[in-house]
Scaffold this motif. Structure first.
Motif, PDB file in Angstrom:
ATOM      1  N   ARG A  60     -47.624  35.137 -21.142  1.00  0.00           N
ATOM      2  CA  ARG A  60     -47.778  35.541 -22.535  1.00  0.00           C
ATOM      3  C   ARG A  60     -46.503  36.217 -23.020  1.00  0.00           C
ATOM      4  O   ARG A  60     -45.638  36.629 -22.239  1.00  0.00           O
TER       5      ARG A  60
ATOM      6  N   ARG B 182     -53.097  32.876 -29.755  1.00  0.00           N
ATOM      7  CA  ARG B 182     -52.558  34.175 -30.151  1.00  0.00           C
ATOM      8  C   ARG B 182     -53.713  35.096 -30.528  1.00  0.00           C
ATOM      9  O   ARG B 182     -54.575  34.721 -31.327  1.00  0.00           O
TER      10      ARG B 182
ATOM     11  N   ASP C  93     -45.317  39.356 -25.859  1.00  0.00           N
ATOM     12  CA  ASP C  93     -45.901  40.536 -26.515  1.00  0.00           C
ATOM     13  C   ASP C  93     -45.028  41.064 -27.637  1.00  0.00           C
ATOM     14  O   ASP C  93     -43.788  41.006 -27.567  1.00  0.00           O
TER      15      ASP C  93
ATOM     16  N   HIS D  19     -50.560  39.412 -28.623  1.00  0.00           N
ATOM     17  CA  HIS D  19     -50.297  38.573 -27.457  1.00  0.00           C
ATOM     18  C   HIS D  19     -50.271  37.105 -27.862  1.00  0.00           C
ATOM     19  O   HIS D  19     -51.195  36.636 -28.531  1.00  0.00           O
TER      20      HIS D  19
ATOM     21  N   HIS E  50     -50.457  33.670 -25.843  1.00  0.00           N
ATOM     22  CA  HIS E  50     -50.751  33.199 -24.498  1.00  0.00           C
ATOM     23  C   HIS E  50     -50.261  31.760 -24.329  1.00  0.00           C
ATOM     24  O   HIS E  50     -50.496  30.904 -25.191  1.00  0.00           O
TER      25      HIS E  50
END
Length: 758
Positions: A320, A434, A322, A396, A398
């Protein structure tokens, strides 16, 4: 076109390099930069493992190519430990956050794309100690290369083969920026009468070179296993690599910001409790990835003149990215009703009352406290009651990818023909989603609720690839003619897991792509070569992410490459010179959605669109030479002159403009000296201007000592001291593909590595 006077900044560095050998001790082992040209009809260079002595073991394997002609490796991290700020350019083609125009393989196995969102460059699969060489094909790609991105050339990272001798290696590296690395490898030697293997493990920890304390860094665990089993007519090679990394990123800066503070990327390392400032907290800008890649290669000798190779492989990628937006969002569906899945942002708020209700700023604040990137969404505490509670999100994105594929080829020699027929098939499933998490208490730290309050999107992309190729190398004594053809058949599908948008499918097949070339051996030492190829890059599945992209109007990217060159090699000299011309058509670029923000727009989801916008023309000259002065001293140099301009007008540039982040000229000089067990080296690289970014020269130094031992616990020991950016040059390295912001290059960085074999 670049001109030679731009190389003048190197004069001091060259003098230092040459004079340094008057005071350095010698050794019997010469550090080399090998320039090995294959018997092929296009520009090709290859490095060997001695080049790793110019880099510390903590560094990425990508940086080992940087001294070869035509190539510029740029990394924001001092050790290459941040994929976000890493870029590669060659002949006007790029791998960066926006573009993937160069092919990359590991032992010939496709890497699955080099993009940030679900891709993985070679540094995720291979450590420097396990690298045998990097094979670089500038401009013209090898027909057998398995890549959907090889518009401007290919990089093949080759792992070492297991040794027939049993040995265990242990190494420890320590250095600046809290660098610490452990490496261990065990070679089994010959076992079972036909098999040899090795297994290795490493753990690497570093801090970001910018800031201190909670300034983020990189933590990485990496393991590799490889075996070779040789039978009478069959050879089986298997390899498995695993990489688990957590990287805190660097931020790109403008030219003005760099001139104001050339050692700060605008990220912070102290939590203030004020979301406006804490959105730039370094530990909240992160890349987390796991990559596992394995293959089995079956090489069967059908006869003395023919062979069959079959290589299935499997790749699993997950992780992921951030960010920490300084607000919470309210999302609504198409009917304007609150939703926790899909939909769009109705509003953003940065403060609540004690009960958790969103607050609006007081009247009159806009003129005094509005920040450019939050116009209309005021986040200054002075606009709210004294007991207002600041709120933040932890966003996040992913990434997950599962690939299964197979490479197969049949090769036969018939009289003066060397014929190869092959295929590459791959099934690729990539998932991207997301979600937004609430920071539990933004006044305290960025700890977040594990359950997201909104999932913005979740899409699955399926890509089926089939490539067929045939090539014939016809030998007429001193003259060799190479002919080839290839065709790609690529189907891409997108599925919205929320069922809010219909499934989308696009065909990205190529025409039949032709290549031709010739090599003429003038003498045992001198050869001429010429080559032409049609290269291809399929439409990326990222294009389908954007709802506004009109897929029926997008066509795959293509490039036509022409190389003309000469190679010379004898006991003292290895020289290569190439002139090239490339025309790149149907360039695909991303047009960002309209926004009233001047900074980061965290809420951009599947908006924006991809379009074809003209292309690029590149012409240039690449020179490289190595001279073995005597048994102790060698000198290597390379020079690149490149002119890359855009064809056609598009947002952000006009026809005739220089290609963003392309380098006009580069110059490298490197010397290596050995005496007895002592070795030393000094190298310098000049990189010319890239748009508004100024030119710069970086100098690296290395010193090492190795000793074989008898009747001792260890067979041998080695100590290696490396200083990168010796003169602590401040410069802008990696561009972001926009021409407006760049990542700051790493400062002077010293490491020392102790290695023992037993």
């Amino acid at each position: 076109m670049a001109c030679m006077p731009k190389i003048r900044p190197l004069s001091l560095s060259i003098a230092l390099i040459l004079s340094s050998h008057a005071v350095l001790a010698s050794s019997d082992e010469i550090e080399e930069v090998s320039v090995i040209a294959k018997k092929i009809s296009y520009a090709n260079h290859q490095i060997d493992t001695s080049m790793t002595q110019q880099q510390n073991t903590v560094s990425s394997v990508l940086g080992l190519m940087d001294n070869l002609p035509g190539i510029s490796i740029n990394e924001g991290d001092a050790f290459g430990g941040d994929d976000w700020s890493t870029s590669i350019t060659m002949r006007g083609f790029s791998i960066d956050g926006n573009q993937q125009q160069l092919g990359m393989t590991v032992d010939g196995i496709p890497n699955g794309g080099s993009n940030y969102g679900g891709g993985a460059k070679a540094n995720r699969y291979l450590e420097t100690e396990n690298l045998a060489t990097v094979e670089v094909g500038q401009g013209t790609a090898d027909l057998a290369s398995a890549s959907l991105e090889a518009l401007g050339g290919t990089f093949n990272f080759v792992s070492i083969d297991p040794s027939s001798e049993k040995q265990t290696t242990i190494a420890y590296t320590t250095g600046d920026h809290d660098a610490s690395r452990y490496f261990v490898r065990h070679q089994t030697g010959q076992v079972l009468g036909h098999t040899r293997a090795y297994i290795s493990y490493s753990q690497t920890d570093t801090s970001r070179w910018i800031g201190e304390g909670s300034n983020g860094g990189t933590t990485k665990q990496h393991a590799e296993f490889k075996f070779i089993s040789d039978f009478e007519q069959l050879s089986i090679t298997g390899r498995l690599s695993f990489d688990d990394v957590e990287e805190d990123n660097y931020n790109s800066v403008s030219i003005a910001q760099f001139k104001q503070t050339p050692d700060w990327d605008q990220l912070t390392w102290n939590w203030t409790g004020v979301p406006h400032f804490d959105q730039m907290f370094a530990e909240g800008w992160s890349t987390l990835r796991e990559n596992t890649l394995g293959y089995l290669k079956f090489d069967y000798a059908l006869s003395s003149t023919s062979s069959l190779t079959f290589t299935p492989y499997l790749h699993k990628n997950s992780g992921r990215g951030d960010w920490i937006p300084p607000y919470l969002v309210k999302a609504v569906d198409e009917n304007g009703l609150p939703t926790h899945q899909g939909g769009s942002v109705q509003s953003k708020y940065g403060f609540t009352d004690l009960a958790g209700n969103a607050l609006s700023p007081s009247q009159g604040c806009e003129s005094s406290y509005s920040w450019p990137w939050e116009s209309g969404n005021l986040l200054h505490s002075a606009c709210y009651p004294a007991d207002a509670v600041p709120v933040m999100s932890y966003r996040h994105t992913h990434y997950k990818k599962d690939r299964f594929g197979v490479l197969a080829d049949y090769q036969v020699m018939l009289q003066n023909h060397d014929i190869k027929v092959g295929l590459w098939y791959e099934d690729d499933e990539r998932t991207e989603s997301r979600d937004w998490h609430k920071v539990i208490d933004a006044r305290v730290y960025h700890h977040f609720d594990q359950t997201p309050y909104w999932t913005q999107y979740k899409n699955v992309f399926n890509t089926d690839t089939l490539k067929l190729y045939v090539q014939d190398s016809i030998n007429f004594s001193d003259f060799t003619l190479n002919l080839g053809a290839q065709k790609y058949m690529v189907d891409i599908e997108k599925h919205d897991q929320f069922g809010l948008t219909p499934s989308t499918r696009v065909n990205s097949d190529s025409d039949v792509l032709l290549s031709a070339g010739a090599v003429y051996q003038l003498s045992h030492e001198l050869e001429l070569f010429a080559g032409f190829s049609e290269n291809f890059a399929a439409i990326k599945n990222e294009v389908l992410e954007r709802d506004a992209s009109t897929l029926t109007d997008i066509v795959p990217e293509t490039a036509e490459n022409i190389d003309l060159g000469v190679r010379f090699s004898n006991l003292d000299w290895q020289v290569s010179a190439t002139v090239y011309s490339i025309e790149f058509d149907n360039r695909i670029t991303f047009i960002a959605p309209g926004s009233d923000t001047g900074g980061i727009d965290y809420t951009v989801g599947t908006n924006g669109q991809y379009i074809n916008v003209g292309g690029i023309e590149s012409q240039g000259l690449e020179l490289s030479a190595k001279y073995q002065v005597d048994q102790n001293l060698s000198v290597y140099s390379s020079y690149t002159m490149n002119d890359s301009t855009y064809i056609g007008n598009a947002p952000g540039f006009n026809a005739g403009d220089k290609v963003i982040d392309s380098v006009d000229d580069m110059f490298v000089i490197s010397t290596d000296y050995t005496q007895g067990n002592l070795r030393s080296g000094l190298s310098a690289k000049y990189t010319g201007e890239r748009g508004a970014a100024e030119s710069y020269t970086v100098v690296d130094f290395n010193l090492g000592y190795s000793q074989s031992l008898e009747d001792a616990m260890f067979e041998s020991v080695d100590i290696a001291f490396v200083v990168n950016n010796l003169f602590d040059k401040r410069y802008l390295s990696t561009g972001t593909g926009t021409g407006e912001t760049f990542f700051i290059g790493g400062p002077r960085t010293a490491t020392i590595t102790l290695t023992a074999n037993f």
